[in-house]
Design an enzyme around this catalytic site. Structure first.
Site, PDB file in Angstrom:
ATOM      1  N   ALA A  52       0.795  -1.235   0.000  1.00 42.67           N
ATOM      2  CA  ALA A  52       0.000   0.000   0.000  1.00 42.67           C
ATOM      3  C   ALA A  52       0.824   1.281   0.000  1.00 42.67           C
ATOM      4  O   ALA A  52       0.254   2.367   0.029  1.00 42.67           O
ATOM      5  CB  ALA A  52      -0.937  -0.001   1.205  1.00 42.67           C
ATOM      6  N   ARG A 103       8.081  -0.607   3.226  1.00 43.41           N
ATOM      7  CA  ARG A 103       8.717   0.699   3.418  1.00 43.41           C
ATOM      8  C   ARG A 103       7.941   1.522   4.443  1.00 43.41           C
ATOM      9  O   ARG A 103       6.953   2.165   4.123  1.00 43.41           O
ATOM     10  CB  ARG A 103       8.822   1.424   2.076  1.00 43.41           C
ATOM     11  CG  ARG A 103       9.758   0.723   1.103  1.00 43.41           C
ATOM     12  CD  ARG A 103       9.822   1.412  -0.230  1.00 43.41           C
ATOM     13  NE  ARG A 103       8.574   1.311  -0.969  1.00 43.41           N
ATOM     14  CZ  ARG A 103       8.388   1.779  -2.206  1.00 43.41           C
ATOM     15  NH1 ARG A 103       9.394   2.399  -2.819  1.00 43.41           N
ATOM     16  NH2 ARG A 103       7.235   1.646  -2.810  1.00 43.41           N
ATOM     17  N   ASN A 119      -2.409  -6.907  -3.280  1.00 45.58           N
ATOM     18  CA  ASN A 119      -1.830  -6.037  -4.298  1.00 45.58           C
ATOM     19  C   ASN A 119      -0.316  -6.163  -4.400  1.00 45.58           C
ATOM     20  O   ASN A 119       0.251  -5.919  -5.464  1.00 45.58           O
ATOM     21  CB  ASN A 119      -2.205  -4.581  -3.989  1.00 45.58           C
ATOM     22  CG  ASN A 119      -1.415  -3.601  -4.801  1.00 45.58           C
ATOM     23  OD1 ASN A 119      -1.589  -3.482  -6.015  1.00 45.58           O
ATOM     24  ND2 ASN A 119      -0.486  -2.888  -4.160  1.00 45.58           N
ATOM     25  N   SER A 132      -2.719  -9.786 -13.842  1.00 44.77           N
ATOM     26  CA  SER A 132      -2.206  -9.034 -14.982  1.00 44.77           C
ATOM     27  C   SER A 132      -2.607  -9.752 -16.256  1.00 44.77           C
ATOM     28  O   SER A 132      -2.753 -10.989 -16.269  1.00 44.77           O
ATOM     29  CB  SER A 132      -0.678  -8.929 -14.917  1.00 44.77           C
ATOM     30  OG  SER A 132      -0.150  -8.413 -16.131  1.00 44.77           O
ATOM     31  N   TYR A 176       7.421 -13.737 -14.579  1.00 52.45           N
ATOM     32  CA  TYR A 176       6.409 -12.768 -14.169  1.00 52.45           C
ATOM     33  C   TYR A 176       5.038 -13.183 -14.695  1.00 52.45           C
ATOM     34  O   TYR A 176       4.058 -13.240 -13.955  1.00 52.45           O
ATOM     35  CB  TYR A 176       6.751 -11.360 -14.661  1.00 52.45           C
ATOM     36  CG  TYR A 176       5.632 -10.377 -14.382  1.00 52.45           C
ATOM     37  CD1 TYR A 176       5.327 -10.000 -13.076  1.00 52.45           C
ATOM     38  CD2 TYR A 176       4.842  -9.871 -15.419  1.00 52.45           C
ATOM     39  CE1 TYR A 176       4.275  -9.136 -12.809  1.00 52.45           C
ATOM     40  CE2 TYR A 176       3.789  -8.995 -15.158  1.00 52.45           C
ATOM     41  CZ  TYR A 176       3.516  -8.637 -13.850  1.00 52.45           C
ATOM     42  OH  TYR A 176       2.466  -7.779 -13.574  1.00 52.45           O
ATOM     43  N   GLY A 200       0.237   3.138 -16.318  1.00 51.38           N
ATOM     44  CA  GLY A 200       1.279   4.136 -16.117  1.00 51.38           C
ATOM     45  C   GLY A 200       1.156   4.822 -14.765  1.00 51.38           C
ATOM     46  O   GLY A 200       0.203   4.620 -14.018  1.00 51.38           O
TER      47      GLY A 200
END
Length: 250
Positions: free
Chosen positions: A8, A33, A81, A134, A147, A181
């Site tokens: 997130a 992070r 996610n 994806s 991937y 993007g």
């Protein structure tokens, strides 16, 4: 509604957290992070509760879900996610370390989170698991190798969960975007080279993180008897490609 979102701190996860809080939900936001999580918490206020977490850590993942449910209440929605793509070369030139990282994050991390949250949802007969897949899991392309394979797993795992959950009001969806993007995705894949990453989107109008966030919010607004199995999203500038054929003597 209480929603747990992995990854997130940026990109899709950040946008989803912002959108769900704007809709009045409480968000439990996880990422590796801590500094970015803390900044997000300051921005979004008390409706966002941040937890530093690496989804590849099986024990930490289970402990966090248990802590949230004991201290904050049931998890109504899990948004898996956290994920990444690494490397652009053909399989025979790829880094095994990068393959391991993608498998550990995109597959095992998603499985750990799901395994931890799902029993409580089933017991309550209420919940939604939303997995970020994806189109790479459906349409192969050169350099996609592991991937794309991890995202094919996400697609199939989602459908198999739905099969196990038939008759229950625990829903599961795979959101499968195409060209997106405005996130760190391509920068990470290009090893931090922002210029090369920007070239991927040159002259296009790609899907954005806000588009994904709006889709998640829409899912959570649906009546409890409605399940959306998969959502394949592409910008209007993109379509699936033809097969690649190499002819001798050409």
């Amino acid at each position: 509604m209480n929603a747990l979102i992995t990854g997130a701190s940026a990109g899709f996860g950040r946008a989803i957290a912002q959108r769900l809080i704007a809709a009045g939900h409480t968000v439990f936001a996880t990422a590796r992070r801590k500094d970015k999580l803390d900044a997000l918490a300051r921005e979004l206020g008390s409706k966002l509760i941040a937890f530093e977490l690496d989804v590849r850590d099986r024990d930490a993942t289970a402990a966090l879900v248990k802590h949230i449910e004991q201290q904050h209440g049931p998890i109504d929605a899990l948004v898996n996610n956290a994920g990444l793509a690494l490397g652009l070369g053909p399989a025979q030139q790829s880094s095994l370390d990068e393959w391991d990282t993608m498998i550990d994050t995109n597959i095992k991390g998603l499985v750990y989170m799901t395994h931890a949250a799902l029993p409580g949802m089933v017991e309550r007969n209420h919940g939604w698991i939303i997995n970020l897949g994806s189109i790479a899991g459906t349409y192969p392309y050169p350099g996609g190798n592991v991937y794309g394979a991890t995202k094919a797993f996400v697609h199939q795992f989602t459908l198999n969960l739905k099969s196990d959950l038939v008759g229950k009001k625990v829903r599961v969806t795979s959101i499968e975007p195409g060209l997106c993007g405005g996130t760190e995705f391509s920068v990470t894949r290009f090893g931090g080279d922002e210029s090369k990453a920007a070239n991927v989107y040159q002259g296009t109008e790609p899907i954005t993180a806000d588009d994904i966030a709006e889709t998640v919010s829409w899912l959570l607004s649906l009546p409890s008897h409605v399940n959306i199995n998969t959502i394949e999203m592409m910008p209007t500038c993109q379509a699936s490609g033809a097969f690649s054929i190499v002819r001798s003597g050409a």
